[in-house]
Design a protein around this motif. Structure first.
Motif, PDB file in Angstrom:
ATOM      1  N   ARG A 239     -17.161  -4.694   6.651  1.00  0.00           N
ATOM      2  CA  ARG A 239     -16.591  -3.227   6.725  1.00  0.00           C
ATOM      3  C   ARG A 239     -16.080  -2.915   5.053  1.00  0.00           C
ATOM      4  N   SER A 240     -16.214  -1.518   5.189  1.00  0.00           N
ATOM      5  CA  SER A 240     -15.515  -1.164   3.849  1.00  0.00           C
ATOM      6  C   SER A 240     -13.995  -0.738   4.151  1.00  0.00           C
ATOM      7  N   VAL A 241     -13.276  -0.901   3.068  1.00  0.00           N
ATOM      8  CA  VAL A 241     -11.673  -0.900   3.160  1.00  0.00           C
ATOM      9  C   VAL A 241     -11.190   0.383   2.115  1.00  0.00           C
ATOM     10  N   ASP A 242     -10.727   1.232   2.563  1.00  0.00           N
ATOM     11  CA  ASP A 242     -10.189   2.284   1.414  1.00  0.00           C
ATOM     12  C   ASP A 242      -9.009   1.670   0.772  1.00  0.00           C
ATOM     13  N   ALA A 243      -9.045   1.761  -0.505  1.00  0.00           N
ATOM     14  CA  ALA A 243      -8.045   1.116  -1.385  1.00  0.00           C
ATOM     15  C   ALA A 243      -6.530   1.584  -1.111  1.00  0.00           C
ATOM     16  N   GLN A 244      -6.453   2.887  -0.941  1.00  0.00           N
ATOM     17  CA  GLN A 244      -5.066   3.304  -0.580  1.00  0.00           C
ATOM     18  C   GLN A 244      -4.606   2.841   0.689  1.00  0.00           C
ATOM     19  N   ASP A 245      -5.393   2.661   1.695  1.00  0.00           N
ATOM     20  CA  ASP A 245      -5.296   2.081   2.992  1.00  0.00           C
ATOM     21  C   ASP A 245      -4.510   0.807   2.902  1.00  0.00           C
ATOM     22  N   LEU A 246      -5.181   0.157   1.811  1.00  0.00           N
ATOM     23  CA  LEU A 246      -4.854  -1.497   1.512  1.00  0.00           C
ATOM     24  C   LEU A 246      -3.454  -1.394   1.170  1.00  0.00           C
ATOM     25  N   PHE A 247      -3.355  -0.588   0.002  1.00  0.00           N
ATOM     26  CA  PHE A 247      -1.955  -0.678  -0.502  1.00  0.00           C
ATOM     27  C   PHE A 247      -0.748  -0.459   0.281  1.00  0.00           C
ATOM     28  N   ASP A 248      -1.029   0.716   1.427  1.00  0.00           N
ATOM     29  CA  ASP A 248       0.026   0.939   2.214  1.00  0.00           C
ATOM     30  C   ASP A 248      -0.001  -0.473   3.371  1.00  0.00           C
ATOM     31  N   ALA A 249      -0.854  -1.115   3.547  1.00  0.00           N
ATOM     32  CA  ALA A 249      -0.657  -2.211   4.326  1.00  0.00           C
ATOM     33  C   ALA A 249       0.070  -3.323   3.703  1.00  0.00           C
ATOM     34  N   ILE A 250      -0.295  -3.574   2.401  1.00  0.00           N
ATOM     35  CA  ILE A 250       0.384  -4.576   1.635  1.00  0.00           C
ATOM     36  C   ILE A 250       1.791  -4.199   1.474  1.00  0.00           C
ATOM     37  N   LYS A 251       2.206  -2.953   1.361  1.00  0.00           N
ATOM     38  CA  LYS A 251       3.531  -2.555   1.309  1.00  0.00           C
ATOM     39  C   LYS A 251       4.420  -2.816   2.546  1.00  0.00           C
ATOM     40  N   ASN A 252       3.563  -2.308   3.703  1.00  0.00           N
ATOM     41  CA  ASN A 252       4.321  -2.409   4.783  1.00  0.00           C
ATOM     42  C   ASN A 252       4.134  -4.028   5.519  1.00  0.00           C
ATOM     43  N   THR A 253       3.275  -4.873   5.163  1.00  0.00           N
ATOM     44  CA  THR A 253       3.359  -6.216   5.608  1.00  0.00           C
ATOM     45  C   THR A 253       4.088  -7.169   4.744  1.00  0.00           C
ATOM     46  N   PHE A 254       4.119  -6.972   3.283  1.00  0.00           N
ATOM     47  CA  PHE A 254       4.689  -7.869   2.367  1.00  0.00           C
ATOM     48  C   PHE A 254       5.818  -7.488   1.673  1.00  0.00           C
ATOM     49  N   ASN A 255       6.003  -5.905   1.712  1.00  0.00           N
ATOM     50  CA  ASN A 255       7.124  -5.519   0.820  1.00  0.00           C
ATOM     51  C   ASN A 255       6.688  -5.566  -0.642  1.00  0.00           C
ATOM     52  N   ILE A 256       5.656  -5.499  -1.163  1.00  0.00           N
ATOM     53  CA  ILE A 256       5.106  -5.537  -2.411  1.00  0.00           C
ATOM     54  C   ILE A 256       4.443  -4.161  -2.641  1.00  0.00           C
ATOM     55  N   ASP A 257       5.130  -3.678  -3.621  1.00  0.00           N
ATOM     56  CA  ASP A 257       5.002  -2.099  -4.202  1.00  0.00           C
ATOM     57  C   ASP A 257       3.662  -2.064  -4.972  1.00  0.00           C
ATOM     58  N   ARG A 258       2.939  -1.102  -5.228  1.00  0.00           N
ATOM     59  CA  ARG A 258       2.004  -0.866  -5.804  1.00  0.00           C
ATOM     60  C   ARG A 258       1.899  -1.469  -7.419  1.00  0.00           C
ATOM     61  N   ASP A 259       3.104  -1.272  -8.007  1.00  0.00           N
ATOM     62  CA  ASP A 259       3.258  -1.531  -9.258  1.00  0.00           C
ATOM     63  C   ASP A 259       3.306  -3.333  -9.634  1.00  0.00           C
TER      64      ASP A 259
END
Length: 373
Positions: A239-259
């Motif tokens: 499947r394809s994944v939207d980049a912004q959705d992935l950034f949000d999931a990373i933040k919510n799952t790992f507490n890692i910010d976009r920067d």
């Protein structure tokens, strides 16, 4: 006089050592041009398919007097031809592209020596991925070199841990799949001990990991300075994944910010990588910039898909990649990736599609015609 293989490798290695800590390409321009022309001369004399193609473009070391004029090998050449300046040995290391089970339709990049490749990988990784420290816990989410010796990314992940990983680092995926329990245990330990970690893998590694963690209802508050490194893209076979959705999931799952999320641009057919600049700029207290920067021994140009001539700054086109570390095959490569470049860096916008592929198609046709026996 054309230099030998050993002389060429030593010149490139010395260039990397000299400019290891700067991406100021103006500072290195004169030396880059000199080494690139020497390398083209060596490859022209020692790599017959590249020589034939260069001649079909009316290019030779006698005519080419700047790196911008070095003929660009279409990336398809790595699938169709043996591009090596040295005779290929039976057990010689070779990186092959993924995406097909037929080895005859995969790119091959031969590496009789990894001295230059390893140096080219090591210094930019430190500069762009670890600008704030020398070692940290690295959790590898892509098979290592022992599992897949024909993958450039597998060697990359292995060397990243060898060079920069602490004693808690490791690779958590092999031929049997991802070790989800091992990853969860390593993340919990880091969280409990307040020890920053780096997750390092291919883009779709995170899609599968996030799916698992979501199913298990697991989240983590990883310590400050933790980061996530990925390479590739998010248009996979499943499947394809939207980049912004992935950034949000990373933040919510790992507490890692976009920067603290870094993407690397690399491929089988080249020997050096380019990186997002956000982390190095953050730790040097500079305005954030998410475009990619190249190390001093790489030049990137954006070319018209029709004419293969340079486009104006800010306009989309094909990425042309000039890589001194690619000493054994071709210094200049015409990729099939689209990009946009300005004075700060470049962005990769996707693969060339449909009518946009005109310039690529013509170049490949000329390459194969030049190498008909």
């Amino acid at each position: 006089m054309t230099k030998t293989s050993t002389e060429i490798q030593n010149d490139i290695y010395q260039f990397i050592q000299t400019y290891a800590t700067t991406d100021d390409q103006q500072l290195s321009e004169s030396d880059f041009n000199r080494v690139a022309l020497d390398l083209f001369d060596y490859q022209f004399k020692s790599n017959l398919p590249y020589k034939r193609y260069a001649q079909s473009q009316r290019k030779s070391p006698l005519i080419v007097n700047n790196w911008q004029s070095i003929p660009l090998m279409p990336i398809q050449g790595y699938k169709q031809l043996t591009l090596s300046t040295t005779p290929v040995q039976k057990d010689e290391p070779v990186f092959m592209s993924s995406g097909t089970t037929d080895p005859n339709h995969r790119s091959h990049n031969y590496h009789p020596s990894f001295k230059v490749w390893d140096a080219s990988m090591k210094y930019p990784f430190k500069q762009f991925v670890l600008p704030d420290r020398d070692k940290m816990t690295i959790l590898g989410l892509f098979p290592g070199e022992k599992t897949n010796s024909n993958s450039s990314l597998s060697r990359y992940v292995t060397k990243a841990i060898d060079f920069f990983g602490d004693d808690k680092s490791g690779i958590f995926i092999d031929e049997n799949g991802m070790d989800y329990q091992g990853i969860v245990g390593a993340l919990k330990d880091a969280e409990r001990q307040g020890r920053p970690v780096m997750l390092l893998g291919a883009s779709f590694s995170y899609v599968h990991l996030l799916d698992y963690l979501n199913e298990q209802k697991l989240t983590f508050k990883l310590p400050v300075d933790s980061r996530l490194f990925d390479t590739g893209g998010f248009k996979g076979q499943s499947r394809s994944v939207d980049a912004q959705d992935l950034f949000d999931a990373i933040k919510n799952t790992f507490n890692i910010d976009r920067d603290h999320y870094i993407n690397m641009y690399g491929m089988t057919e080249i020997s050096s990588q380019c990186y997002d600049q956000n982390l190095v700029r953050l730790y040097h207290h500079l305005p954030l910039d998410y475009t990619k920067a190249a190390p001093a021994w790489v030049r990137v140009r954006i070319l018209s898909t029709d004419t293969l001539q340079p486009v104006e700054s800010g306009h989309a086109g094909l990425i042309a990649y000039y890589d001194l570390a690619n000493w054994n095959s071709c210094v200049a490569i015409l990729t099939e990736d689209m990009g946009i470049q300005d004075e700060n860096g470049f962005e990769v916008s996707g693969r060339v599609q449909g009518a946009e592929a005109k310039g690529c198609s013509i170049a490949v046709d000329q390459l194969l015609h030049a190498n008909q026996m």
